[in-house]
Every structure is written in C-alpha cells, then in structure tokens.
Write a protein that holds these residues in place. Structure first.
Motif, PDB file in Angstrom:
ATOM      1  N   ILE A 163       0.885  -1.170   0.000  1.00  0.00           N
ATOM      2  CA  ILE A 163       0.000   0.000   0.000  1.00  0.00           C
ATOM      3  C   ILE A 163       0.922   1.219   0.000  1.00  0.00           C
ATOM      4  N   THR A 171      -5.239   4.545   4.597  1.00  0.00           N
ATOM      5  CA  THR A 171      -4.364   3.379   4.429  1.00  0.00           C
ATOM      6  C   THR A 171      -4.331   2.495   5.672  1.00  0.00           C
ATOM      7  N   LYS A 221       2.632  -1.292   4.336  1.00  0.00           N
ATOM      8  CA  LYS A 221       2.085  -0.017   3.861  1.00  0.00           C
ATOM      9  C   LYS A 221       2.922   1.138   4.379  1.00  0.00           C
TER      10      LYS A 221
END
Length: 411
Positions: A163, A171, A221
């Motif tokens: 991500i 996120t 992420k």
C-alpha cells in the motif's frame, strides 16, 4: 551441554536403588497379583520421572549454548560480527511478532536516533503493547526454545503487495481490514524502506516482514512512497511483479485532515489559510506545502507509470472505504487474487467515530476500531478557501480520472 547426561546418570542411579527395593518386595509373602501391580506402579513412576528430568534438563541446552556464545563474545569481541550474533539468536530464540501500530497513518514520527533499529515513539510502542495485551499475544522473553520451534513455521519474504499511499487517505484502515484475511500477513509498522531506509538493504527489509506460509501474501504499507520520486524504481528493482495499492481521497478533505494531524502535535503552527496561499490576495496556491502537493495525484501517478503498468496498480476510494468497506475490500481481494472472505459480516458502523469498525479484529474475538487519532474533528475552514482549493485541484482531478479510468466524484 553436559547437564543432560548428568541428569540421566542421576536417574539411572535411582533405578538401581528401586531395583533393590523390588527384590525385597519379591521376598515378601504377598500374592503374585499384588507383586505385579506394585512392580508395574514403580516402573511407571520411574519412567515418568525419567521423562520429566530429561525434558527439564535438555530444554535448557539452547539457552546454555547462547550464553556460552555471549560469554566468548565478551572475552573476544573481535572474533564474531554483530550479524553473526544476530543470526545465531534468530535460530535459537523465539522472535517477537511484529508489533502493530494502529495509528501511524500517518503520524510519521520517527525516532532518528534509532532509525536503523526500526524504532518508533514511546507512545506508539505503548499502544502496540496495549493491542497485543488485548489480543493475548504477549510473548515472554523466557519462552522455551522448544515452544519457539513449534511456533516458528513459515519464512520471511519480501512483500508481494504494498500500500503505497496516500497519507490521510485511509491506508491504516485498509491494512487493518485486510489483516482479517487468513491469506494476508502484514507488518504493522511502516517500514519506510523505499524512502528513508533504502541504504539498509533488502535483507534488513525482509527481516521486518512477518513469517508466511506457502500461498499467503506478505504486505506492508507506507503512504509516503506515492510521493517519493525514487520509490517506483526501487520497488521495481526489488520485483517488477509487485502489486501496488493506492487509497485516494478528495484532495481538499485530505489536505485539511493532514493539517489537522499536524495541528494536534504542534498547536502553534500558522493557520490553514496562511499555509495554503502564497498570496492570499491573488489566490495563488502554495504547491510547495506538502499538504497541498500530496493531493496532485496525477503528477505522482505519472512517475509510477514509468515503471509499472496500470494493471498492477489498484486505486481504492477512501470515501467508499467508509460508506461501503466490504465492497472496496472485495475489489482489493480480487486484485490480490484471493478468495472474497472479508464481507459485510465483518463490519459495523461506529456512529461516534463516523467510520466502520471490525466486529472481530485479527486474532481476536472482540470488536476493534482504529485509535483515537482517527476521526479527529477538523477545524473550520473559510468556504472561500475551500472553493479556491477545489478550483485548483479540478484540472488535476480530471487528468487523474482519465489516467485511472475512474471518476471518483470529487468535483
């Protein structure tokens, strides 16, 4: 390592003594059935004791071996490298699971004095400890080597999906929702490898990842990757097959959210209006301010398309992640080639926070919402300032819609 034979010798001695006892029992005028029962009971007790003693002594061998290495390292510091010690420890001792940072989406506070050790602020560590305590996953440093071997299945792999953005887009929510899926394993903290820690090397990066089994996907992420010029080439160099996920949100709302986060940490910063404009009279927007610059999605996406085809990039709507989390998660699961396991049944809407929460978080039977830093109340921004920003972003949004083939409805 001599403890184990000593323990066996001790038990053998006891066996001889009990054998003599058995001979005396033979001499007693007791019925044959009782004699056999007594002998059987004594032998059973002896074998149980033997087994208990061996386990007790032998389970300590790995820790004794480590202590021996530590002692030699102290006497001869030049003979073993730091990496050698780390490698030995990783094989013999249990490794703590990656801690989960629920609120770093991201309050990008980094402890510069310990960046190479992947440290975070003390408050983030406290939150991680509370999270693991709630899930019952705290692991004692005294945990035996035997149990660590049984729990250490799988291997660490570089992420197949990342991500990459955007900050304040949602996120953290997406990652926490995805962690419910049994075929997804994700590191909780943001590694910031492709922007801040690239010089540490891929082996360092791999060590941050959780262990996965065959068929599971490793993820991480770090929202700042999307706006980092060097990130696309670096990720491509790691693996050109990496799947990329970008959570996007109305750039005006995103900028205000970004400012709100900074304001919560630094109450004395200038007003949103003064930071937005280079010149308030002319209405010239200051694109050097990161809160504004991040929202020019088309510009940043163009950098990524130099290395990755559009089919390897999925754009998730931050707005729909709130209004229809199961729908957006369905798209993500399809993109990753996974069965649609995360559905409506996993979510409930928290009226107080104003966004969906998990009915059952990963590894827990309790409901879970993101932390108190999520869903902060935004400051009041003058409508004229908001309209000026909307006018500024409109052409960039239109280009972004064309590039992605999707109208996100921000205008």
């Amino acid at each position: 390592m001599s403890e184990c034979p000593v323990g066996i010798w001790y038990v053998s001695t006891r066996l001889m003594e009990y054998s003599l006892l058995c001979q005396h029992l033979h001499a007693l005028s007791v019925s044959p059935a009782r004699k056999k029962l007594a002998l059987f009971g004594i032998m059973l007790l002896l074998w149980v004791y033997l087994l208990y003693s061996c386990v007790g002594y032998c389970a300590t061998v790995p820790s004794l071996l480590v202590d021996g290495h530590r002692a030699r390292d102290a006497d001869f510091p030049g003979k073993r490298t730091e990496s050698g010690r780390a490698d030995l420890m990783s094989r013999l001792l249990p490794r703590a699971q990656s801690w989960v940072d629920l609120e770093s989406d991201d309050d990008e506070a980094v402890d510069s004095t310990a960046a190479r050790d992947f440290s975070t602020t003390e408050a983030e560590t406290d939150r991680a400890e509370d999270w693991y305590d709630a899930r019952g996953e705290r692991r004692s440093p005294e945990q035996s080597a035997l149990s660590s071997f049984s729990n250490g299945s799988g291997s660490k792999r570089l992420p197949q999906a990342i991500i990459i953005g955007v900050k304040k887009g949602g996120t953290r929510a997406l990652l926490e929702f995805l962690r419910v899926h049994p075929d997804i394993r994700a590191v909780g903290a943001e590694p910031h490898f492709f922007d801040r820690n690239y010089d540490n090397g891929l082996d360092w990066y791999r060590e941050l990842m959780p262990k996965t089994l065959e068929g599971q996907i490793t993820m991480e992420k770090t929202p700042s990757y999307f706006v980092t010029r060097e990130a696309p080439a670096r990720i491509y160099s790691m693996s050109r097959a990496t799947k990329l996920i970008v959570v996007v949100r109305d750039p005006v709302t995103r900028a205000i959210s970004d400012y709100t986060q900074t304001l919560s940490k630094k109450p004395d910063i200038p007003t949103f209006e003064s930071l937005t404009f280079k010149n308030r009279t002319t209405g010239l927007i200051d694109t050097s301010w990161s809160a504004v610059q991040i929202g020019i999605y088309a510009k940043h996406l163009d950098n990524w398309l130099q290395f990755f085809p559009m089919r390897q990039i999925l754009f998730v709507s931050g707005e729909r992640l709130i209004s229809d989390p199961a729908g957006e998660l369905g798209r993500v699961q399809d993109f990753l080639g996974l069965k649609r396991i995360i559905t409506d049944k996993h979510f409930y809407f928290n009226q107080t926070k104003g966004f969906p929460c998990l009915k059952k978080a990963e590894g827990s039977s309790k409901p879970h919402c993101l932390g108190k830093t999520k869903g902060r109340t935004h400051p009041n921004i003058h409508p004229e300032v908001v309209q000026r920003l909307r006018d500024f972003y409109r052409p960039f949004n239109m280009k972004f819609y064309q590039m992605t083939g999707h109208n996100f409805g921000w205008d």
